[in-house]
Write a protein that holds these residues in place. Structure first.
Motif, mmCIF file in Angstrom:
data_model
loop_
_atom_site.group_PDB
_atom_site.id
_atom_site.type_symbol
_atom_site.label_atom_id
_atom_site.label_comp_id
_atom_site.label_asym_id
_atom_site.label_seq_id
_atom_site.Cartn_x
_atom_site.Cartn_y
_atom_site.Cartn_z
ATOM 1 N N GLY A 1 5.424 -3.881 -1.049
ATOM 2 C CA GLY A 1 5.428 -2.578 -1.355
ATOM 3 C C GLY A 1 4.653 -2.438 -2.650
ATOM 4 N N GLU A 2 4.583 -1.218 -3.139
ATOM 5 C CA GLU A 2 5.194 -0.037 -2.677
ATOM 6 C C GLU A 2 4.660 0.570 -1.419
ATOM 7 N N CYS A 3 5.833 0.565 -0.408
ATOM 8 C CA CYS A 3 5.351 1.329 0.913
ATOM 9 C C CYS A 3 6.408 2.214 1.138
ATOM 10 N N VAL B 1 0.872 -1.048 0.000
ATOM 11 C CA VAL B 1 -0.176 -0.258 -0.070
ATOM 12 C C VAL B 1 0.997 1.320 -0.154
ATOM 13 N N HIS B 2 0.774 2.112 -1.017
ATOM 14 C CA HIS B 2 1.466 3.371 -1.194
ATOM 15 C C HIS B 2 0.971 4.159 -0.039
ATOM 16 N N PRO B 3 2.123 5.091 0.574
ATOM 17 C CA PRO B 3 1.840 6.245 1.295
ATOM 18 C C PRO B 3 0.307 6.783 1.195
ATOM 19 N N LEU C 1 10.369 0.226 -1.960
ATOM 20 C CA LEU C 1 10.260 1.438 -0.944
ATOM 21 C C LEU C 1 10.096 2.757 -1.752
ATOM 22 N N HIS C 2 8.970 3.530 -1.231
ATOM 23 C CA HIS C 2 8.817 4.940 -1.559
ATOM 24 C C HIS C 2 8.993 5.946 -0.592
ATOM 25 N N SER C 3 10.098 6.912 -0.931
ATOM 26 C CA SER C 3 10.325 8.260 0.003
ATOM 27 C C SER C 3 10.325 9.252 -0.836
ATOM 28 N N ALA D 1 15.250 1.637 -2.592
ATOM 29 C CA ALA D 1 14.475 2.907 -2.630
ATOM 30 C C ALA D 1 14.134 3.285 -3.976
ATOM 31 N N HIS D 2 12.944 2.903 -4.324
ATOM 32 C CA HIS D 2 12.277 3.161 -5.868
ATOM 33 C C HIS D 2 12.345 4.392 -6.146
ATOM 34 N N CYS D 3 12.642 4.834 -7.380
ATOM 35 C CA CYS D 3 12.610 6.234 -8.092
ATOM 36 C C CYS D 3 13.479 7.276 -7.023
#
Ligand SMILES: [Zn+2]
Length: 272
Positions: A91-93, A62-64, A127-129, A150-152
């Motif tokens: 993810g992505e989370c 689940v995306h943030p 992971l999305h940050s 750490a994607h993108c």
């Protein structure tokens, strides 16, 4: 020359009309494997269907942005989807303090819950940050997965080094092709250890700005990954063939894929 797209949102409505053509174009362009991003419970389930249909792989998470929609059944549902043979990561989370579609406490709670799920299942984390460093790193220091990407990655040097110190792999998108917003990445990619660099399109988002002609409705798709590869290779001052082979090897090892492009579990024959 083959590449692996570690992040494509193929369940997005933008692909509803012509997904089979999109996947065929990707294969023709040398994209050997695609990891379909799951960004919500229903989207993750849809991602497994796309993966089944085309022999691809998927993530469950689940995306943030959607953290506010999570509830008592979310983690159990993701655990269930993650049992699917083609699901290769959780993810992505993560955290997104740029758009702030979900309140920060919700984002943090469900980020931690998914990190714990990935650790429990022994699956890598996708992971999305965004504008969330250093909080993102603080959480990872406490709930530390064995393997995570750490994607993108679009951040600055201090953020990159913090992620590298945490042992993260780094996913580079067409952001590096943006002569305004992505200039710093041209220099920063050289800091990424060769065995931790991964490539992705993040389709249908982040269409490389220097792609000519620009695609219809500026939709990005996995077939453009070789364009991103060439930009990364230029930044590194290395032959694209070499970077392609290396990043493909990295993706295979990271997600536990085999030469044929399928995961160990997906290769196991089905019980009669
Ligand atoms: Zn993302």
């Amino acid at each position: 020359m083959q590449v692996v797209d570690i992040g494509a949102n193929l369940t997005h409505a933008a692909f509803k009309q012509d997904l089979a053509e999109v996947v065929a174009r990707a294969r023709e362009a040398g994209v050997a494997q695609i990891i379909v991003t799951g960004s919500a419970v229903d989207e993750s389930l849809a991602a497994t269907r796309v993966a089944d249909r085309f022999g691809l792989h998927a993530t469950a998470g689940v995306h943030p942005h959607h953290a506010r929609d999570c509830g008592p059944s979310t983690i159990a549902a993701l655990r269930d989807i993650a049992r699917h043979a083609r699901v290769v990561a959780i993810g992505e989370c993560g955290l997104d303090f740029n758009r702030n579609y979900s309140p920060h406490p919700d984002q943090e709670k469900w980020f931690v819950a998914q990190l714990e799920l990935g650790i429990e299942l022994g699956k890598p984390l996708f992971l999305h940050s965004r504008d969330a460093h250093p909080r993102f790193s603080e959480i990872l220091q406490i709930h530390r997965p064995e393997k995570a990407v750490a994607h993108c990655f679009t951040g600055e040097q201090a953020e990159l080094h913090a992620y590298l110190d945490l042992g993260l792999h780094i996913g580079i998108t067409g952001w590096i092709c943006d002569e305004r917003r992505g200039r710093h990445l041209v220099e920063l990619v050289r800091h990424i250890p060769r065995d931790r660099l991964l490539l992705e399109t993040d389709s249908p988002y982040l269409t490389p700005r220097d792609l000519t002609p620009q695609p219809k409705a500026r939709r990005n798709e996995p077939a453009f990954l070789p364009h991103i590869l060439r930009a990364v290779a230029r930044a590194l001052g290395r032959p694209p063939e070499e970077v392609a082979a290396e990043t493909t090897r990295n993706a295979m090892a990271f997600f536990g894929l085999h030469e044929s492009g399928s995961s160990a579990a997906a290769q196991r024959p089905l019980a009669a």
